[in-house]
Design a protein around this motif. Sequence first.
Motif, mmCIF file in Angstrom:
data_model
loop_
_atom_site.group_PDB
_atom_site.id
_atom_site.type_symbol
_atom_site.label_atom_id
_atom_site.label_comp_id
_atom_site.label_asym_id
_atom_site.label_seq_id
_atom_site.Cartn_x
_atom_site.Cartn_y
_atom_site.Cartn_z
ATOM 1 N N PRO A 464 16.709 105.950 53.080
ATOM 2 C CA PRO A 464 16.374 104.556 53.416
ATOM 3 C C PRO A 464 15.314 104.048 52.442
ATOM 4 N N TRP A 465 15.346 102.747 52.194
ATOM 5 C CA TRP A 465 14.437 102.210 51.180
ATOM 6 C C TRP A 465 12.969 102.424 51.531
ATOM 7 N N SER A 466 12.653 102.502 52.818
ATOM 8 C CA SER A 466 11.260 102.750 53.204
ATOM 9 C C SER A 466 10.785 104.116 52.734
ATOM 10 N N VAL A 467 11.722 105.028 52.544
ATOM 11 C CA VAL A 467 11.393 106.363 52.031
ATOM 12 C C VAL A 467 11.675 106.450 50.537
ATOM 13 N N TRP A 469 11.697 104.152 48.015
ATOM 14 C CA TRP A 469 10.828 103.505 47.036
ATOM 15 C C TRP A 469 9.520 104.266 46.810
ATOM 16 N N PRO A 470 8.865 104.781 47.839
ATOM 17 C CA PRO A 470 7.686 105.628 47.555
ATOM 18 C C PRO A 470 8.038 106.858 46.725
#
Length: 723
Positions: A464-467, A469-470
Motif C-alpha cells: 500500500p502507498w502508505s507503506v 512511499w516511505p
Amino acid sequence: MSQVPVPRLARGIVVVVLAGFASVYVLAGSPLAIVAFGLQLVYVLRSLRRFRGPWLLVVQALVGYAATLGFGTSVGILGFLGGSLLLTPAWPLAPLVAVSAAVVGPADPAISMVLIALVIYGLTRLTDRVDEMYAARLALALAAAAEERLRIATGLSDGLGRGLAAIADGVRSVVDRPERTSVVDQAVDRPERTSVVDQAVDRPERTSVVDQAVDRPERVAETLGEVVATARRSLADARNAAAGYRATSLAPEMTTARAMLTAAAIETETRVGHSEPLGPAGALLAAVLREVVTEAVRQNTATTCVIETTTADGTVRLRVTHDGARTAEDEGLADLTRQLGAAGGSLTTGLSAEGRLTVDAVLPEGPAEAAEDPGAYRLSVALLAAVLVGFSIKALLFVPASLMVPAAACLAVIVVMQLRSINGRHMLALALLALLVYLPIPVFGRAWLGAAGFLAGPILLAFPWSVAWPLVGCVMASVAVSAVLLGLPVPLTVNFTASTLVTGLVVYGLLKLAQLVRELQEARQALARAAVVEERLRAARDLHDLLGHSLAAILLKCELARRLDPARARAELTDVLAMTEKAEGDLRVISGARPTLSLAAEAESARSVLAAAGIQVELGLAHAELSAEVENVLGTVLREAVTNVLRHSSARHCAITTVVEDGVVRLRVRNDGVRSSEGRPGSAGIGNLTTRLAALDGRLGTERDDDWFELTAQAPSSMHMVG
C-alpha cells in the motif's frame, strides 16, 4: 479492480511518470522541461485532444532543441518530442531525432532519449487501449448474452418446439378429413373469425368435421392419449430445462455434495479453485458432480472423498476422487461424457488398484474467453522488457570490461524478476532483488547505483502507498549515502537519487499498466459470463412462469377431454389448439421476444382452466389501463398463482381480484384447500415473481390462514421498467 475508474487510473499513472521524467531535467536547471511536460499532456488527457495537430509537434521541437542547444540541457529531453512523433503519422521523423541526440550528446543521455520516447509512446498507447477495452466491456457482455439467447432458442425450438407442434398435429389429426381442419385452425389463428366455429355448432350441416372426431371415441381416446403423453413429456422437459438453466454455479452443488457425503458418513474434503459464475460450464460440471456423488452414496462403500476444482488456460476442471468404487463404469456418466464433448470439454474416469475412483471433467470456462485481446497485454510486457534492457545497457556503459559478464548476468536476473512482478507481489523475490541491488555496489561502483530504481518500482507495486512511499524514500536515501561514500560530486549524487525515483516510477507504471490491462480483460470476461448467466436465469424464469403454465393447462384440458361427452370434448379440443398457439408464443418470448401479456386475458384464461378443474372462480377486475410492463409482470404472476393452485392445493374456491389505489395496482389470488407449503415462499416460482416485481419497484406478499392461502402482488400502475 481499483475503485477508481480504470481509464482514469491508467492516465494518472502516465501523468506521474511524465512528471518524473520532467523533474530530472528541472533539477538539472532546465525550466523548459516544465513546458515539455505540459505539451506532452495533450497526448495523454482526452480533454486536451482538440489541441493536437502539426503545430504542436513544431512547438515541441522548438522547446526541445532550445533546451539542448540553447541552455545545455541533456539531449534526453528530446525523448518528449520522439514519443510524440511515434504517436502521430509523422513517426518516421522519430529516428532522425534519435540520431540528432546521438550527434549532440554522449551515449548515456542519447539512450535515455530513446527510452523516454519508447515509454511515452507505449504508455500512451496502452491508456488508449484501456479506454477502448473499458468502453467495449458492455458491448462484449451484450454480444455474449445475445449468443446465449440464440443458443437457448435453438435448443428449445429443437425440443419443446417440436413437442408443441406434435400436440397441435395430434389434436388436428383426430379429424378424419384434414382439409376441413382449417376451420378450427382459422378460428384459433384469427380470433376475429371465431364465428366459423360458432356456425359449426349452430348449424348441424357444418359440424361434420368435429362430429367425425367425436363420433369415434376410440380414436379420440387413442389420439388424446398420445397428446397427453407428449404434453407430459414437454412439461417435464420445460421444468428440467429451467432447472438446468438455473444451475449456472458449481459452488452450491459442491455444498450439497459435501452435505450428502457427510450424512452418509463419508469423510469429505473440498478444494475450490474456480471463480463464479461459471455460466453454462457450471451446469454441466454440477451434473457430473451430482452423478458421481449420488452413485457413491448409493453404493455405500466409500469412506473418503475429495472434490477439487481448478482453472488454467481458459478451462475449469472438476476432479472427484473416492475409495468406494467397484468399477470405473457408470452408465449415468455416459450421456454426460457426450455432453461435455459437445461443449468442447472432456470427461474421463480411472480406477486405481486400491479401488479409488477418479472422475476428471474439463470444460472451457465460458464464451467470453475467445473475446480476449492479448495485443495490449503483450505490448505492455514487450515495452517493459525493452525499457528494462535499455536501462541495463545504460548501466553497463560504466562497468569495466573485466566485470562486464558478471554485471550483465546480474542485470539479466533483475530483468527477469521485474517481468515476473507482473503476476503479483512476491516477497521472496523482492528480498532477492534487494540483495542484487545492494551487494554488487562495492564491486561495480557508480555503475550500479541506477539499479536501485529497479527495486523502487516493485516496492510501489507490492505494498500500500502508505507503506511503499516511505520504503522508496529509504531506497533513495540509501542511493544518496552510497554516492557520498563513493566520493561522487553533489550534482551527480542528486542526479542518481532523483533517477532512482524516476526509474521506479517508470517500472511501476509499466508493471501497473500491464496488470490493469490483464485485469480489465478478466473483468470483461467475467462481465460477459455474468451476462450469460443472467440470460440463462431469464430463460429459466420464463420457462417456469410462461411455458410451464401453458403446458400444464394443455395437459389438464386434454385429460379433461378424454373424460367428457363428444359435445363438450369439441370445445376442449378447440381450447387446446388455442392454448398450443399461446404456448408457441410463450416459446418465442423465452427465445428473446418481448412478452405482450394482458392481465384481463390471463384472468379469463385462469377462470377457464380453474373451472375445468372443478374450482369455483370469483373474478373481480377493477383495474383500468395499465402500462405494458405492469401488464406483462402481473399477467405472469397470475399464471404462476393459478399453476400453484392446481398443483399444490385441493381448492374448491378461488378469488382473483385487482384494485388500483393511489397509483398502485394490487392483484390478489386467494384459494382454499391448501395441502402443504409447497410452491410457497422460497420456491423457484415465488423467487421468479419476486425478481420480476422488483424490476418494477413492486413487491410480492403471501399470507396463509388455516387452509386458505392468499398471494398479493403490487406495482405502480403506470411506469417504465427500472434497470
